[in-house]
Motif scaffolding. Sequence first.
Motif, PDB file in Angstrom:
ATOM      1  N   LEU A 167       0.820  -1.209   0.000  1.00  0.00           N
ATOM      2  CA  LEU A 167       0.000   0.000   0.000  1.00  0.00           C
ATOM      3  C   LEU A 167       0.849   1.251   0.000  1.00  0.00           C
ATOM      4  O   LEU A 167       0.419   2.314  -0.461  1.00  0.00           O
ATOM      5  N   ALA A 168       2.066   1.110   0.503  1.00  0.00           N
ATOM      6  CA  ALA A 168       2.950   2.284   0.519  1.00  0.00           C
ATOM      7  C   ALA A 168       3.312   2.728  -0.884  1.00  0.00           C
ATOM      8  O   ALA A 168       3.686   3.897  -1.092  1.00  0.00           O
ATOM      9  N   GLN A 169       3.191   1.815  -1.855  1.00  0.00           N
ATOM     10  CA  GLN A 169       3.518   2.189  -3.228  1.00  0.00           C
ATOM     11  C   GLN A 169       2.535   3.202  -3.802  1.00  0.00           C
ATOM     12  O   GLN A 169       2.801   3.819  -4.829  1.00  0.00           O
ATOM     13  N   LEU A 170       1.387   3.373  -3.129  1.00  0.00           N
ATOM     14  CA  LEU A 170       0.476   4.425  -3.581  1.00  0.00           C
ATOM     15  C   LEU A 170       1.121   5.793  -3.453  1.00  0.00           C
ATOM     16  O   LEU A 170       0.761   6.744  -4.153  1.00  0.00           O
ATOM     17  N   GLY A 171       2.075   5.867  -2.532  1.00  0.00           N
ATOM     18  CA  GLY A 171       2.792   7.134  -2.384  1.00  0.00           C
ATOM     19  C   GLY A 171       3.695   7.427  -3.566  1.00  0.00           C
ATOM     20  O   GLY A 171       4.180   8.565  -3.701  1.00  0.00           O
ATOM     21  N   ASN A 172       3.988   6.436  -4.415  1.00  0.00           N
ATOM     22  CA  ASN A 172       4.818   6.652  -5.610  1.00  0.00           C
ATOM     23  C   ASN A 172       3.968   6.888  -6.855  1.00  0.00           C
ATOM     24  O   ASN A 172       4.400   6.649  -7.982  1.00  0.00           O
ATOM     25  N   ALA A 173       2.722   7.302  -6.644  1.00  0.00           N
ATOM     26  CA  ALA A 173       1.819   7.494  -7.771  1.00  0.00           C
ATOM     27  C   ALA A 173       2.353   8.495  -8.771  1.00  0.00           C
ATOM     28  O   ALA A 173       2.017   8.445  -9.962  1.00  0.00           O
ATOM     29  N   ALA A 174       3.186   9.400  -8.279  1.00  0.00           N
ATOM     30  CA  ALA A 174       3.735  10.379  -9.211  1.00  0.00           C
ATOM     31  C   ALA A 174       4.828   9.777 -10.080  1.00  0.00           C
ATOM     32  O   ALA A 174       5.161  10.334 -11.128  1.00  0.00           O
ATOM     33  N   ALA A 175       5.383   8.645  -9.653  1.00  0.00           N
ATOM     34  CA  ALA A 175       6.513   8.057 -10.387  1.00  0.00           C
ATOM     35  C   ALA A 175       6.079   7.067 -11.455  1.00  0.00           C
ATOM     36  O   ALA A 175       6.788   6.865 -12.442  1.00  0.00           O
ATOM     37  N   PHE A 176       4.958   6.403 -11.285  1.00  0.00           N
ATOM     38  CA  PHE A 176       4.510   5.418 -12.281  1.00  0.00           C
ATOM     39  C   PHE A 176       2.986   5.324 -12.211  1.00  0.00           C
ATOM     40  O   PHE A 176       2.354   5.815 -11.269  1.00  0.00           O
ATOM     41  N   ASP A 177       2.439   4.639 -13.241  1.00  0.00           N
ATOM     42  CA  ASP A 177       0.987   4.492 -13.362  1.00  0.00           C
ATOM     43  C   ASP A 177       0.531   3.367 -12.445  1.00  0.00           C
ATOM     44  O   ASP A 177       0.728   2.181 -12.729  1.00  0.00           O
ATOM     45  N   VAL A 178      -0.098   3.763 -11.316  1.00  0.00           N
ATOM     46  CA  VAL A 178      -0.487   2.768 -10.310  1.00  0.00           C
ATOM     47  C   VAL A 178      -1.689   1.937 -10.764  1.00  0.00           C
ATOM     48  O   VAL A 178      -1.914   0.836 -10.245  1.00  0.00           O
ATOM     49  N   SER A 179      -2.479   2.452 -11.718  1.00  0.00           N
ATOM     50  CA  SER A 179      -3.677   1.724 -12.139  1.00  0.00           C
ATOM     51  C   SER A 179      -3.360   0.513 -13.002  1.00  0.00           C
ATOM     52  O   SER A 179      -4.203  -0.353 -13.191  1.00  0.00           O
ATOM     53  N   GLU A 180      -2.139   0.439 -13.488  1.00  0.00           N
ATOM     54  CA  GLU A 180      -1.790  -0.663 -14.377  1.00  0.00           C
ATOM     55  C   GLU A 180      -1.492  -1.946 -13.626  1.00  0.00           C
ATOM     56  O   GLU A 180      -1.991  -3.020 -13.978  1.00  0.00           O
ATOM     57  N   ASP A 181      -0.697  -1.881 -12.594  1.00  0.00           N
ATOM     58  CA  ASP A 181      -0.293  -3.091 -11.876  1.00  0.00           C
ATOM     59  C   ASP A 181      -0.559  -3.001 -10.377  1.00  0.00           C
ATOM     60  O   ASP A 181      -0.924  -3.999  -9.749  1.00  0.00           O
ATOM     61  N   LEU A 182      -0.366  -1.808  -9.759  1.00  0.00           N
ATOM     62  CA  LEU A 182      -0.452  -1.691  -8.309  1.00  0.00           C
ATOM     63  C   LEU A 182      -1.877  -1.872  -7.810  1.00  0.00           C
ATOM     64  O   LEU A 182      -2.140  -2.675  -6.900  1.00  0.00           O
ATOM     65  N   ILE A 183      -2.825  -1.105  -8.381  1.00  0.00           N
ATOM     66  CA  ILE A 183      -4.206  -1.204  -7.910  1.00  0.00           C
ATOM     67  C   ILE A 183      -4.779  -2.595  -8.143  1.00  0.00           C
ATOM     68  O   ILE A 183      -5.437  -3.144  -7.238  1.00  0.00           O
ATOM     69  N   PRO A 184      -4.572  -3.252  -9.285  1.00  0.00           N
ATOM     70  CA  PRO A 184      -5.027  -4.644  -9.411  1.00  0.00           C
ATOM     71  C   PRO A 184      -4.419  -5.557  -8.356  1.00  0.00           C
ATOM     72  O   PRO A 184      -5.096  -6.466  -7.859  1.00  0.00           O
ATOM     73  N   ALA A 185      -3.125  -5.338  -8.002  1.00  0.00           N
ATOM     74  CA  ALA A 185      -2.509  -6.183  -6.975  1.00  0.00           C
ATOM     75  C   ALA A 185      -3.176  -5.959  -5.637  1.00  0.00           C
ATOM     76  O   ALA A 185      -3.439  -6.912  -4.877  1.00  0.00           O
ATOM     77  N   ILE A 186      -3.440  -4.668  -5.283  1.00  0.00           N
ATOM     78  CA  ILE A 186      -4.099  -4.377  -4.001  1.00  0.00           C
ATOM     79  C   ILE A 186      -5.494  -4.993  -3.993  1.00  0.00           C
ATOM     80  O   ILE A 186      -5.938  -5.562  -2.972  1.00  0.00           O
ATOM     81  N   THR A 187      -6.222  -4.867  -5.110  1.00  0.00           N
ATOM     82  CA  THR A 187      -7.558  -5.441  -5.183  1.00  0.00           C
ATOM     83  C   THR A 187      -7.521  -6.947  -5.013  1.00  0.00           C
ATOM     84  O   THR A 187      -8.342  -7.527  -4.281  1.00  0.00           O
ATOM     85  N   ASP A 188      -6.593  -7.626  -5.676  1.00  0.00           N
ATOM     86  CA  ASP A 188      -6.471  -9.074  -5.525  1.00  0.00           C
ATOM     87  C   ASP A 188      -6.115  -9.458  -4.098  1.00  0.00           C
ATOM     88  O   ASP A 188      -6.580 -10.479  -3.577  1.00  0.00           O
ATOM     89  N   LEU A 189      -5.269  -8.625  -3.442  1.00  0.00           N
ATOM     90  CA  LEU A 189      -4.915  -8.902  -2.051  1.00  0.00           C
ATOM     91  C   LEU A 189      -6.142  -8.787  -1.156  1.00  0.00           C
ATOM     92  O   LEU A 189      -6.360  -9.644  -0.276  1.00  0.00           O
ATOM     93  N   ALA A 190      -6.979  -7.759  -1.355  1.00  0.00           N
ATOM     94  CA  ALA A 190      -8.179  -7.598  -0.540  1.00  0.00           C
ATOM     95  C   ALA A 190      -9.148  -8.761  -0.778  1.00  0.00           C
ATOM     96  O   ALA A 190      -9.785  -9.243   0.161  1.00  0.00           O
ATOM     97  N   ALA A 191      -9.275  -9.206  -2.025  1.00  0.00           N
ATOM     98  CA  ALA A 191     -10.150 -10.341  -2.302  1.00  0.00           C
ATOM     99  C   ALA A 191      -9.627 -11.610  -1.663  1.00  0.00           C
ATOM    100  O   ALA A 191     -10.397 -12.436  -1.178  1.00  0.00           O
ATOM    101  N   ALA A 192      -8.286 -11.768  -1.636  1.00  0.00           N
ATOM    102  CA  ALA A 192      -7.711 -12.956  -1.010  1.00  0.00           C
ATOM    103  C   ALA A 192      -7.847 -12.901   0.505  1.00  0.00           C
ATOM    104  O   ALA A 192      -7.983 -13.934   1.168  1.00  0.00           O
ATOM    105  N   ALA A 193      -7.798 -11.693   1.075  1.00  0.00           N
ATOM    106  CA  ALA A 193      -7.900 -11.568   2.531  1.00  0.00           C
ATOM    107  C   ALA A 193      -9.252 -12.046   3.027  1.00  0.00           C
ATOM    108  O   ALA A 193      -9.332 -12.828   3.976  1.00  0.00           O
ATOM    109  N   ALA A 194     -10.368 -11.555   2.410  1.00  0.00           N
ATOM    110  CA  ALA A 194     -11.715 -12.062   2.688  1.00  0.00           C
ATOM    111  C   ALA A 194     -12.075 -12.055   4.160  1.00  0.00           C
ATOM    112  O   ALA A 194     -12.638 -13.007   4.684  1.00  0.00           O
ATOM    113  N   SER A 195     -11.721 -10.991   4.824  1.00  0.00           N
ATOM    114  CA  SER A 195     -12.019 -10.889   6.263  1.00  0.00           C
ATOM    115  C   SER A 195     -12.329  -9.433   6.561  1.00  0.00           C
ATOM    116  O   SER A 195     -11.625  -8.523   6.104  1.00  0.00           O
TER     117      SER A 195
END
Length: 1828
Positions: A1713-1741
Amino acid sequence: MATVLQQQLAAIAAKTTNQLDLKAQKAAHSKSLLFETSTAAGQTFDTLYQICYEGFQELCALDGRFANYGRNIFSEQSKREERTQMTSKENEELDLVLRNFLGLVSGRLLLKPGLKAVEWLVRRFRYTTTCTTVLCAVHKRVADRILSVHEYNTDWLILSFLPYHATQIFPTLLSILPKTLSPAFKFLHPYMTTLQNPPRHAILYAAINNPSFFSSFNHYALSVTCARQHSTALLGFWAGITAQAINGLFDNVRSGRTDVQRQREEDLLLRIIPIIQEALSISHVPELFVGSCMIITILASKGSLEDKVIDGLMDALVKSWSPRTVDEGLACLAVMAEERHNAMLPVTSLKAVLRLENLDERLTTLSEQQKSDKLILSVALGAIGTVQGSRSQRTRLVISIVQKIIERRLLPTPRVKAVLRALLGLAQKKDDLVPISAEDGTQVAELIHHMYMSAEYRAVVEETIREADVSIEDLEMRLQVTLQRANVPASPDNGDTVTNKNGRPKSISQFVPLVQSLPSSMREASFLQAKDYDMLGRLTQAFIMSLRSPGNIAEFLSLPLIQKDEGLSSAVFFSLLARIWTSSSPILARITALRIAKDRLSATELGAVDLQALMPYVLSALGDSSDKVRRNAADFALAMKHSYKATGEKSKLPKDIKIWAKDTLYGSKAKNLEWLTSADAFTFLSDAILPTLEECVLDSSQIGHVVADTLNGHSHTARDGAVPRRDLKSALRSAVFLTLSSHVAETPLYRVRLCLLTMLNRVGKAGAAARTAVLTPAVTEWASLPVGTAASICEAESIEISALDHAFLGCLTSRTQEELLCLQSIASGRVGARSELAKAAFARLGQLWPRAKLNAQNLIAHFLLDYSLLESPDSLTQTRQAEALHVLRSVQMSTEILASFVDGLPDVSSMQERPPPAKRRRTSRSETSKPMVKDVSQLQAAIRRITVVLELVDGSKPESHPSLLKGLFHVLGELQHYKVQLSSDLVYVQGVAIGILLSIVDALKATPNAKIDRAVIRADLVVECIRSTSSTQVHNAALLLISSLATWAPDLVLHSVMPIFTFMSTTLLRQSDDYSAHVIDQTISRVIPPLAASLRKQNQDLVVGASELLSSFTAAFEHIPLHRRLRLFTHLTETLGPTDCLHAVIAMLVEKYPTDSRVPQFVADLLNHFDPQTGLTAAAGYIDILCDSLQPKRSISDTVLDFKEKTAEYIAGSVERLLITFASLLKDRSYRAKLVRDLSQQDEVAEVLRTHFGTVLEKAMVLSSDVASRDNFHGPQSAASGLLSALLGLLPTTDFVKSAAPLLSREDDNLRRKVVQSLEARIRTEKSSHDATRLAILDFLPHLTSIVQRSADVPLRHISIVCLDQASEKYGKKDTNRILTVAKIVTSDQALGSADNRLRIISLLCLASMVEVLREDFISLLPQALARAFDYIEATIKANSPNEKLYEAAFTFITAILEYLPYMVSRKYLDTLLVLSFESAEAGLSDEADETRLKCYQLIAKKVRVQECFSALDHRWSSASKLGVTAAEEYIGMLRMLIDFHPKSVIIRHAQILFTIFLNAYDFRRLQGVDNDGVDVDKKVELDATESLINAAALEMTLKLNDATFRPFFVRLVEWASDDLHGKDRNGRMLRAISLFGFLTLLFEKLRSIVTNYSGYILDYAVNILEHAVPDTEERHNMLRVVLQTLSSSFKHDQDDFWQTPAHLSTIAAPLLAQLGNAAAFDVSEDLIPAITDLAAAAASPEHHKELNATIMKHMRSDDTLIRLAAVKCEQSLTERLGEDWLALLPEMLPFISELQEDDNETVERETAKWIRSIEEILGESLEGMLQ
């Protein structure tokens, strides 16, 4: 793959009612037919019930039957009933109620009340609502489902809505159906997914191919209809679908074998017929009945139904129809009737049809609309069958139906005949043992009589009576009616005055008025004299009408007009009766007249009387067609005999006997009668007639034979028991003939005349005088009658005028000139004007011809000829002329008559006008032959006469009249003069004349001893015909005549042969018809042999003598039709002699047409037509001509090839063409096969062939030497060499090998190349199983190796190695020692070690073949051969212009070694080969070279020991990686081949060396990056592609490893990437990380949850990367991207709750989640946000979600706009992915959302608004109130 437990849980989940699943209950409650999902979800139960109940009440108002359902499913109690709590019986009762209601409401589903009522069945729920906290807007509903018709009664609900499948309501229905449907409705699944209307064809397809749907659909429709709940829409839809489905089902079963089709059709009928029977059992539903008729129509048309099945359907149909549906039922019955074999309807169906009102009108309408004649026929036949035993009233009705069917013309003629046969059968029963009633018989008789009297059906009735073998007279007797038209006398001028067109009286309809209208007396003394035709007609009609009652007959006989009481003193009574019994009156009338006459004659008060005046009429009655009439006539004849009152054994007559009516019979004409004496009359009657009466009764023609035999004097033996008949004296016979002839001339009854003439025409000499004196004038009188008068007479007496014409003309013979002149007068029209009579006269002349004497024949023939040639514009005369000509052509004329015709033809000289003597001048031959005739019509008449005469001769078998030759040749000469005078070719006339001559000459050839003066033959006239006409027909005929003359009299035609052939070359040879071909064949066969014999007799060379003839044919070659050329030249050659002229024909054709591509093939076909010996002889002669053409003084070549005035250059070119063409001929496969076949026979023929071949070969070598010695003869030299090669190719291989050895010893390299090439071609085509050939070739190998070692000619050595290659490949395995010797020579410096690349290539290819043959024996040569192959590969790679052929040859050799000697490929060889291969990959060779190398790799993987392969690869990685990307890719490709080919056990055993290889391979990116100090974009793309190959290979290896083997490698790989490099080499560690995580991404994607727990090994490394990742460069961004992709893949496929573990989640969550702070350095919607979403779906709690959400929320308050925007997009993704689970945190989000709505950045505000909308869509309510 899912486990068994997972499958069981899934099955339970699919069937569960989700009692505790709030979401499922909410979704189920929101399914509605009327409301949107959101609206339906928020409706309370009471509101829903109120809405649905209102619709139910409206339905009750429309139909009172709905009220019954207010006590159950629409009652207040229904709200509290739960279906899950009901018993099984209660559920069944409820299902019945629901089905009944759905059936009743199905017709009103398009009405709003109907949908409201069904809505209640769909959505009957009980629910409660609870809320969570104040800020939560999500309502969690808990519902207990008690009844859901769309889930418990799905099939019935779908069927109720199915008729409305095209309306808007149907997709709504599909949206509420459960996901799992019964198999019957599986076709709806695609439309449930897309919510589209299913098209009609989809439903129809399901009905055809889904038996369960077809059964359910029909059961529903019929059940609803049976309950009287149907609607028009339902029945119309049912009928259409079912009918089309049955049609499709029958189409489907018609495939496969006949028995299989029959079985399938029976099974289908067992499914369909019960449905039809059930449908027909439901009465008073017109729509259902009409639909059933439609289905039955298709069933009857498509199915092969037996009659009993169709009968059952018919009976069911008629039982079900009503007055409203009768017409449709009749139409269906018509279709079924057409398919039945039996014409009768079943009894039940017939009775139902006959009971219909206005049946005739219904059938008429039906016949206009469709084919229904078989049904109508069945009705008619059935109606007739019901007559017997029925009431008279019923009979009248039935007969009326049949009569109306016939009157309305509802049946075609064959069907009408069937009805008539039934009526006739019914009529036959009238007098049988089981008779029909009299009244019924009368009605049937009236119907038959009505049809018979109808002009339309009269012929049909007569034909039917004949076919049924029923006598019309017998029928009249049975029916007591008159079917035949009465013989009513008619005036010749006025015609029929008493009867109408139907033979009925015009105005007289009753007997009494008719009798009263008759006069009491008449002026005439006899009814055979009476002229009052009106009175005669009424009298005859009265007699016929009296027959119905005995009283009427007595009343008729008592009339004073007929003078019955006068007895024999008057001629009135018996003349009337005679007139009646000889007329065409009904049989009953004729019989009655004869009976009355017999009874009156038998009266005792009468004295002796001679009734010979009635003899002609008795004879006529004995020839009647009715046996009953003949029987009564026989009785009357006996009575006549008794009337003579003869006494004693000698039958002595009384002296006072009188001849009855001698002066009054015909009035004044009676004096012309010739009378017999009473004794002669009695003798004729008693001796000739009476003994044969029984025979005459049995056969109507017998009386004619009796009379003829009697008058001719032939003996006749009576039947047993009869009185023997004596022969009459000649005087008496002549007197009888004269008497009868006089009656023929005077009787007014032409029926009697016809009968008497029929008898008398058979009489010969006895009637000669009477014919001339009596009959000839009678014939003239008859012929002189006007056409109308003769026709009226014949019509009145019902006889054919043609029969009467033939009878009159038949009495004329050829015995006297008077008779012939009479016939000629009638035929020519001088007497009479009737064309048919003239035609009959000509026919009579033709009949008389065979028996006529020569003088009579001559008279007839000249009359016919002269008359046929008369000039007349009259069409009638022209018709008669045609008849005359027809008779002439049909008779067989003698030679004398034909000769008189021919000799009588006019000459031109007889018509010409000579110029005066003073004006005579000198003229040419053609001019002197021109007669000067000015009258063209005279010339045309002469030509017409000549034409007719020649046609007559031609039709009279001219071959039997050879004496006509002289006259015919004279005519042929005269025709030349006529041609000049008329300026016409006279093609037809000449053709006929020549054809006649040809027939005569052909016949004379067959009779060589015939005495014919050959001096009359004029061959010059025939040649002149050929030259002076352009007609092909004349040409053909004349040539055939010349051919025949050449055979019969050759000396007469040989002097004119050559002009004929010159003429043929320009005309006849160009024709394409078969007849022209026949003419040419005949000319060649008959003319050329005498010509050849004459040349030989003069000791002249045949080719030289016939050169002009051959030139004529060759000059016409290109114009001869293609399909005739070969046959023509073959015939010509055979006729002249193939050994003498075949070579000349071939040489002339080749020389004449040098550019025609068709000539070589043609001469090849011509050569193949003859045997091989002839072909070799032709070859020798051909070479002789070529040799002669090269000599200074030419002889035969000048004649054959026309080289007399040609230049040397032309001759050289011509010789070259001739050599090339003949060489191609010798290469022809067909000729060579024939030669080989004959040579293989050990006999004299083979020896002769070898001798001939030696001669030809010697001549060819002489020719080759001669050509080679000449300067500037390069073309002919090459062609001569080709000819020599072709000759060598002729011999079989064994013979060729023997001949080749001495040829190879010559110094001529060109010759030696030809020999070796020929041998190589032979080896290629020879079969290896031929032992003699194999031994011969193997023995010949030393000659070839000697050439390889010693010859300096490279092409010769090359072709020798090729030959060695072919020999070793085909025969080497049978003798490896010899092949090994050859291999050593090929490996030597003279071949493989040669400096010439061509020799190197062929040597390598040859050695490749020898490796296969020698195998282990080749090992000794392997080091030397392999070393040179490697050298050649290396030289090719390093060369500036590489020789890829040599490269491919080397690899082909290596491939052979790998294939057959793989164990000899050591590590050293393999290392060298790999290095060379990798260098080749970088050399940029062609695709073909790469393909060859790839095959080598495949063999290495399959054949070489795996340890050696892996070791070599491990050793040579550095070499490949240093060479570049292409070499590395080739390295990986080979590695993959090894992994793919070997099994798991082998891979596991060599896992360690594989791990080492892959660790080195994964370092490829780092090494490439370091060595090149950074790489360009293209290089990076290549590196990515190479690394993808490495990953794929690694994954394939992984799939063949187990966990125990792979896990250490995985740990080692992670450590290799994270710790193996020096700490300062950050770039290297980054590149290794990219390689590592690239492989892990692929691994996690492919193996998914299987390797999720492997994530623990990379967790710390990944966290470390994330914590220190600063994506400020492309490489670091790339590393971060692959790490995120790897983590996302691991999160996504986690099924073991690996990431739900707090230790794992907390470890990864924070840095991720700290990589959201690097949003100015790269496009977070391409790989970071899908990874966070998959992590939340895997957590399931919820706890984990809360933790993640809190971290994200912190970023929402960041000062950096991009970070806030990234946090919002992250929340959007989580909301869309997790839905309500994530929105459980909504209370925590609301403050942040409110803040973001007022963000300074528009993009953030816009994305926040988008996030809010997605939340509202999920919750189903607005957040506006919560955000305030």
